[in-house]
Design a protein around this motif. Structure first.
Motif, PDB file in Angstrom:
ATOM      1  N   ILE A 322       0.920  -1.280  -0.137  1.00  0.00           N
ATOM      2  CA  ILE A 322       0.203  -0.112  -0.090  1.00  0.00           C
ATOM      3  C   ILE A 322       0.991   1.213   0.192  1.00  0.00           C
ATOM      4  CG2 ILE A 322      -1.872   1.259   1.125  1.00  0.00           C
ATOM      5  CD1 ILE A 322      -2.587  -1.697   0.311  1.00  0.00           C
ATOM      6  N   GLY A 323       0.408   1.913  -0.703  1.00  0.00           N
ATOM      7  CA  GLY A 323       1.290   3.433  -0.952  1.00  0.00           C
ATOM      8  C   GLY A 323       0.736   4.579  -1.084  1.00  0.00           C
ATOM      9  N   VAL A 324       1.075   5.867  -1.427  1.00  0.00           N
ATOM     10  CA  VAL A 324       0.543   6.860  -2.058  1.00  0.00           C
ATOM     11  C   VAL A 324       1.130   7.328  -3.225  1.00  0.00           C
ATOM     12  CG1 VAL A 324      -0.486   7.621   0.137  1.00  0.00           C
ATOM     13  CG2 VAL A 324       1.752   8.614  -0.650  1.00  0.00           C
ATOM     14  N   LYS A 325       0.341   7.872  -4.179  1.00  0.00           N
ATOM     15  CA  LYS A 325       0.955   8.621  -5.491  1.00  0.00           C
ATOM     16  C   LYS A 325       0.496   9.733  -5.803  1.00  0.00           C
ATOM     17  CE  LYS A 325       1.217   5.986  -8.812  1.00  0.00           C
ATOM     18  NZ  LYS A 325       1.460   4.790 -10.173  1.00  0.00           N
ATOM     19  N   LYS A 326       1.272  10.826  -6.247  1.00  0.00           N
ATOM     20  CA  LYS A 326       0.124  12.054  -6.451  1.00  0.00           C
ATOM     21  C   LYS A 326      -0.115  11.955  -8.151  1.00  0.00           C
ATOM     22  CE  LYS A 326       2.319  15.762  -5.156  1.00  0.00           C
ATOM     23  NZ  LYS A 326       3.140  16.895  -5.008  1.00  0.00           N
ATOM     24  N   ASP A 327      -1.368  12.234  -8.358  1.00  0.00           N
ATOM     25  CA  ASP A 327      -2.026  12.212  -9.728  1.00  0.00           C
ATOM     26  C   ASP A 327      -1.402  13.529 -10.277  1.00  0.00           C
ATOM     27  OD1 ASP A 327      -2.903  10.886 -12.011  1.00  0.00           O
ATOM     28  OD2 ASP A 327      -5.020  10.850 -11.100  1.00  0.00           O
ATOM     29  N   THR A 328      -2.171  13.597 -11.679  1.00  0.00           N
ATOM     30  CA  THR A 328      -1.857  15.001 -12.441  1.00  0.00           C
ATOM     31  C   THR A 328      -2.676  16.003 -11.639  1.00  0.00           C
ATOM     32  OG1 THR A 328      -3.841  14.146 -13.969  1.00  0.00           O
ATOM     33  CG2 THR A 328      -1.510  13.675 -14.346  1.00  0.00           C
ATOM     34  N   ASP A 329      -3.525  15.728 -10.808  1.00  0.00           N
ATOM     35  CA  ASP A 329      -4.555  17.077 -10.415  1.00  0.00           C
ATOM     36  C   ASP A 329      -3.693  17.446  -8.992  1.00  0.00           C
ATOM     37  OD1 ASP A 329      -4.869  14.867  -8.583  1.00  0.00           O
ATOM     38  OD2 ASP A 329      -6.904  14.598  -8.782  1.00  0.00           O
ATOM     39  N   ASP A 330      -2.246  17.067  -8.794  1.00  0.00           N
ATOM     40  CA  ASP A 330      -1.653  17.402  -7.436  1.00  0.00           C
ATOM     41  C   ASP A 330      -1.955  16.858  -6.247  1.00  0.00           C
ATOM     42  OD1 ASP A 330       0.724  18.635  -7.028  1.00  0.00           O
ATOM     43  OD2 ASP A 330      -0.196  20.117  -6.225  1.00  0.00           O
ATOM     44  N   ILE A 331      -2.933  15.972  -6.432  1.00  0.00           N
ATOM     45  CA  ILE A 331      -3.442  15.270  -5.034  1.00  0.00           C
ATOM     46  C   ILE A 331      -3.033  13.970  -4.880  1.00  0.00           C
ATOM     47  CG2 ILE A 331      -5.442  14.468  -3.963  1.00  0.00           C
ATOM     48  CD1 ILE A 331      -6.991  16.667  -5.385  1.00  0.00           C
ATOM     49  N   TYR A 332      -2.629  13.460  -3.632  1.00  0.00           N
ATOM     50  CA  TYR A 332      -2.126  12.303  -3.329  1.00  0.00           C
ATOM     51  C   TYR A 332      -3.356  11.352  -3.182  1.00  0.00           C
ATOM     52  CZ  TYR A 332       2.794  13.684  -2.565  1.00  0.00           C
ATOM     53  OH  TYR A 332       4.108  14.008  -2.551  1.00  0.00           O
ATOM     54  N   TYR A 333      -3.219  10.106  -3.969  1.00  0.00           N
ATOM     55  CA  TYR A 333      -4.265   9.059  -3.840  1.00  0.00           C
ATOM     56  C   TYR A 333      -3.374   7.707  -3.241  1.00  0.00           C
ATOM     57  CZ  TYR A 333      -7.081  12.028  -6.507  1.00  0.00           C
ATOM     58  OH  TYR A 333      -7.726  13.184  -6.994  1.00  0.00           O
ATOM     59  N   THR A 423       8.085   6.404  -5.111  1.00  0.00           N
ATOM     60  CA  THR A 423       7.671   7.806  -4.896  1.00  0.00           C
ATOM     61  C   THR A 423       8.552   8.122  -3.759  1.00  0.00           C
ATOM     62  OG1 THR A 423       5.503   7.193  -5.635  1.00  0.00           O
ATOM     63  CG2 THR A 423       5.855   8.962  -4.126  1.00  0.00           C
ATOM     64  N   ILE A 424       8.963   9.460  -3.671  1.00  0.00           N
ATOM     65  CA  ILE A 424       9.567   9.957  -2.606  1.00  0.00           C
ATOM     66  C   ILE A 424       8.829  11.467  -2.168  1.00  0.00           C
ATOM     67  CG2 ILE A 424      11.929  11.259  -1.815  1.00  0.00           C
ATOM     68  CD1 ILE A 424      13.138   9.614  -4.049  1.00  0.00           C
ATOM     69  N   ILE A 425       8.616  11.372  -0.837  1.00  0.00           N
ATOM     70  CA  ILE A 425       7.851  12.388  -0.188  1.00  0.00           C
ATOM     71  C   ILE A 425       9.179  13.046   0.592  1.00  0.00           C
ATOM     72  CG2 ILE A 425       6.325  13.310   1.342  1.00  0.00           C
ATOM     73  CD1 ILE A 425       4.691  10.749   0.540  1.00  0.00           C
ATOM     74  N   THR A 426       9.265  14.425   0.498  1.00  0.00           N
ATOM     75  CA  THR A 426      10.182  15.069   1.147  1.00  0.00           C
ATOM     76  C   THR A 426       9.669  16.086   2.029  1.00  0.00           C
ATOM     77  OG1 THR A 426      11.600  14.987  -0.702  1.00  0.00           O
ATOM     78  CG2 THR A 426      12.152  16.736   1.020  1.00  0.00           C
ATOM     79  N   ILE A 427      10.022  15.925   3.569  1.00  0.00           N
ATOM     80  CA  ILE A 427       9.580  16.716   4.676  1.00  0.00           C
ATOM     81  C   ILE A 427      10.404  17.372   5.258  1.00  0.00           C
ATOM     82  CG2 ILE A 427       8.316  16.737   6.951  1.00  0.00           C
ATOM     83  CD1 ILE A 427       6.359  15.823   4.710  1.00  0.00           C
ATOM     84  N   SER A 428      10.649  18.934   5.346  1.00  0.00           N
ATOM     85  CA  SER A 428      11.552  19.809   6.039  1.00  0.00           C
ATOM     86  C   SER A 428      11.726  19.528   7.487  1.00  0.00           C
ATOM     87  CB  SER A 428      11.079  21.275   5.948  1.00  0.00           C
ATOM     88  OG  SER A 428      12.044  21.859   6.564  1.00  0.00           O
ATOM     89  N   LYS A 429      13.133  19.723   7.673  1.00  0.00           N
ATOM     90  CA  LYS A 429      13.418  19.658   9.200  1.00  0.00           C
ATOM     91  C   LYS A 429      13.835  20.864   9.719  1.00  0.00           C
ATOM     92  CE  LYS A 429      16.597  16.459  10.216  1.00  0.00           C
ATOM     93  NZ  LYS A 429      18.018  15.580  10.115  1.00  0.00           N
ATOM     94  N   THR A 430      13.719  21.913   8.863  1.00  0.00           N
ATOM     95  CA  THR A 430      14.092  23.214   9.313  1.00  0.00           C
ATOM     96  C   THR A 430      12.892  24.287   9.596  1.00  0.00           C
ATOM     97  OG1 THR A 430      14.202  24.073   6.936  1.00  0.00           O
ATOM     98  CG2 THR A 430      16.414  23.179   8.003  1.00  0.00           C
ATOM     99  N   ASN A 456      14.235  13.983 -10.109  1.00  0.00           N
ATOM    100  CA  ASN A 456      14.261  12.899  -9.025  1.00  0.00           C
ATOM    101  C   ASN A 456      12.901  12.086  -8.755  1.00  0.00           C
ATOM    102  OD1 ASN A 456      12.760  14.642  -7.412  1.00  0.00           O
ATOM    103  ND2 ASN A 456      14.313  14.652  -5.736  1.00  0.00           N
ATOM    104  N   GLY A 457      11.756  12.817  -9.451  1.00  0.00           N
ATOM    105  CA  GLY A 457      10.516  11.800  -9.499  1.00  0.00           C
ATOM    106  C   GLY A 457       9.979  11.842  -8.059  1.00  0.00           C
ATOM    107  N   ASP A 458      10.015  12.785  -7.300  1.00  0.00           N
ATOM    108  CA  ASP A 458       9.480  12.968  -5.951  1.00  0.00           C
ATOM    109  C   ASP A 458       8.145  13.591  -5.803  1.00  0.00           C
ATOM    110  OD1 ASP A 458      10.503  15.536  -6.165  1.00  0.00           O
ATOM    111  OD2 ASP A 458      11.549  15.696  -4.200  1.00  0.00           O
ATOM    112  N   GLY A 459       7.726  13.987  -7.141  1.00  0.00           N
ATOM    113  CA  GLY A 459       6.454  14.820  -7.080  1.00  0.00           C
ATOM    114  C   GLY A 459       6.639  16.284  -6.524  1.00  0.00           C
ATOM    115  N   GLU A 460       7.892  16.560  -6.534  1.00  0.00           N
ATOM    116  CA  GLU A 460       8.136  18.158  -5.941  1.00  0.00           C
ATOM    117  C   GLU A 460       9.218  18.636  -6.763  1.00  0.00           C
ATOM    118  OE1 GLU A 460       6.336  19.499  -3.893  1.00  0.00           O
ATOM    119  OE2 GLU A 460       5.307  17.704  -2.955  1.00  0.00           O
ATOM    120  N   LEU A 461       9.278  20.034  -6.669  1.00  0.00           N
ATOM    121  CA  LEU A 461      10.561  20.655  -7.347  1.00  0.00           C
ATOM    122  C   LEU A 461      11.255  21.331  -6.318  1.00  0.00           C
ATOM    123  CD1 LEU A 461       9.171  22.218 -10.632  1.00  0.00           C
ATOM    124  CD2 LEU A 461      10.396  20.286 -10.645  1.00  0.00           C
TER     125      LEU A 461
END
Length: 551
Positions: A322-333, A423-430, A456-461
């Protein structure tokens, strides 16, 4: 005369002595025969017990039952078999099938043969009975099933004279043996009719003691090689593996840890959505081994993520991914084994956007997993309804534990959660996602930018990714969805806005021009009727919005 009487007396003594000897010999022979018959009858009884036990094993395999205990059966201080208990099935007894372990038996009875009965899985995946290595068949030539599939409704049977279904559709028949007139007989119909097999005693009067329990069915029961399963080996080499309680306990733990990870994953997505940040990542240890991590956020509740890997993979038992992935509408499913989970034609959201407007129903639902009768089940509505997935245990009895479900790495600024599908989800520590990840105000702008420049395919820039962009061409031309693009200022690699760059973007309201842009084509903002605010860097070649209006 006296000599004659003495000779007669001697003859009487000899005759009496000779008669006594012959009587003993006959008696010993009869007694030995009775002993051999008794042994054969005991063998027959044990064989029928083993046959019944073998069918219970096959049924336990079919019903995803598991072994809870194995206790030796002792007779005269000697181990003669095992009693095996199950979670759901009745206990069984299996006899070793060999009581001449010192080699004294089985050398003379070459003509007395014990039939070898077993089970074997055919190409249809069903276990059938075998006799001396060949399929056991009924009077119609059909193989006789050793398991009860389709047995309840007789759907596999022939039509009877009264038109009802399946007169021979009674599956899972247990063959029975008996010895009569020194011959083996077998029955396939619970003793109603019997078929003669080979002789139970040899031509020389000796019983076939190489067949007296001589590996006629089970050649081995291995419960020591692994604590996860018991291996039953039959005479023809067929192996049946049944899982043990420890295997199911490990699977249940895996299920609980997976559900914890699913809850944690939704918290991660929500934290990303709410610009939350991580304050600490602490290893979770068990018996000196790191089994997961405790992660604390500035605003969200702490979460625990388990590594998800603590054993060898089962061949056929697979843990659903089970995982999550961002679709073209910018929402995680939510995803299942890499594919979006779709229920009633709708993807299931892993975040709560649009959850109150009734368009997409209840948003941000956390799937739940459950193991029921050795199968994985999943619920998308907090346990109200369940859908069966694949088997939790393999045919070989090993549990289907798969690899790491969420891989966690970190650097000075961020924590990275890598899912199985990459899929890579990045959360800040700062304290701010903008420290490295660009937060777009307009989801349509982000959708287009991520689709083009997310290397890098993480769904972010990241700032590094947008700084590497040297031209945007006409990728935004005639896009009437975008409204805000102040994040364009981070595209430091741009030196020009080409012809028609934003031509036709009729709803574009705000935009910020990068400092290094020295050239703006006259058609770049043609048709941008709603453009009200343009921000220039202090080092920009352009100084005011009037410049753009005059183009």
């Amino acid at each position: 005369m006296k000599k004659l009487l003495t000779f007669a007396a001697l003859l009487a003594v000899v005759a009496f002595t000779s008669c006594k000897y012959d009587d003993d010999d006959i008696w010993n022979s009869v007694h030995g025969l009775e002993n051999r018959v008794a042994k054969l009858e005991e063998l027959c009884k044990q064989m029928n017990t083993n046959i019944s036990s073998l069918q219970t094993i096959v049924t336990a395999l079919q019903n995803n039952d598991y072994v809870t205990g194995i206790t030796p059966v002792m007779h005269g201080g000697k181990e003669v078999g095992y009693t095996i208990t199950f979670s759901k099935s009745n206990p069984i007894t299996i006899y070793h099938g060999k009581d001449g372990q010192n080699g004294e038996d089985g050398t003379d009875g070459k003509d007395g043969v014990t039939p070898t009965i077993g089970v074997k899985q055919d190409t249809d995946g069903i276990y059938y009975w075998t006799l001396d290595g060949d399929w056991l068949t009924d009077k119609h030539g059909d193989k006789i099933k050793a398991e009860g599939k389709d047995g309840a409704d007789g759907s596999d049977g022939e039509d009877g004279s009264d038109g009802t279904d399946g007169t021979n559709g009674k599956d899972g028949i247990t063959p029975q043996f008996k010895i009569e007139n020194d011959y083996w007989f077998i029955s396939y119909d619970n003793g109603n009719t019997w078929t003669q097999l080979g002789k139970a005693t040899g031509e020389n009067g000796k019983d076939g003691e190489d067949g007296v329990g001589g590996d006629s069915m089970f050649t081995g029961i291995d419960y020591k090689t692994s604590t996860d399963y018991v291996i039953f080996t039959l005479a023809d080499g067929t192996q049946i593996k049944l899982p043990t309680w420890s295997a199911f306990e490990a699977l249940q733990r895996l299920c609980n840890e997976t559900n914890t990870n699913l809850s944690a994953l939704q918290t991660i997505v929500t934290a990303l959505q709410n610009n939350d940040y991580i304050t600490s990542v602490d290893p979770l240890t068990e018996d000196g081994k790191v089994v997961g991590y405790t992660i604390k956020f500035a605003k969200s509740n702490p979460i625990v993520i388990y590594n998800g890997k603590d054993g060898t993979d089962g061949v056929d038992g697979n843990t659903p991914i089970i995982g999550v992935k961002k679709d073209t509408d910018d929402i995680y499913y939510w995803t299942l084994d890499g594919e979006f989970i779709v229920v009633d034609g709708q993807k299931i959201k892993a975040q709560g956007t649009d959850g109150n407007n009734g368009v997409d129903g209840s948003d941000g639902v956390t799937p739940k997993l459950e193991i029921r009768e050795s199968y994985w089940w999943i619920s998308y509505d907090n346990g109200t309804n369940w859908t069966q997935l694949g088997k939790a245990t393999g045919e070989n009895g090993a549990d289907g534990k798969d690899g790491d479900s969420i891989k966690i790495t970190q650097d000075e600024n961020n924590v990275y959660f890598e899912l199985v599908d990459g899929t890579i989800i990045t959360i800040s520590k700062t304290g701010s996602q903008s420290s490295n990840i660009i937060i777009f105000a307009d989801k349509d702008v982000k959708k287009r930018c991520v689709g083009l420049w997310d290397t890098n395919g993480d769904g972010e820039l990241s700032h590094e990714e947008v700084a590497a962009v040297t031209t945007i061409g006409t990728v935004f031309q005639n896009n009437t969805d975008i409204e805000f693009f102040n994040e364009l200022k981070y595209f430091s690699g741009l030196t020009a806005l080409e012809a028609n760059a934003f031509n036709g973007c009729s709803n574009l309201c705000n935009i910020a021009i990068p400092a290094n842009v020295a050239t703006i084509d006259v058609s770049s903002f043609k048709g941008c009727s709603q453009l009200m605010q343009v921000t220039f860097d202090k080092n920009s070649a352009y100084r005011s919005f009037r410049v753009l209006k005059s183009l």
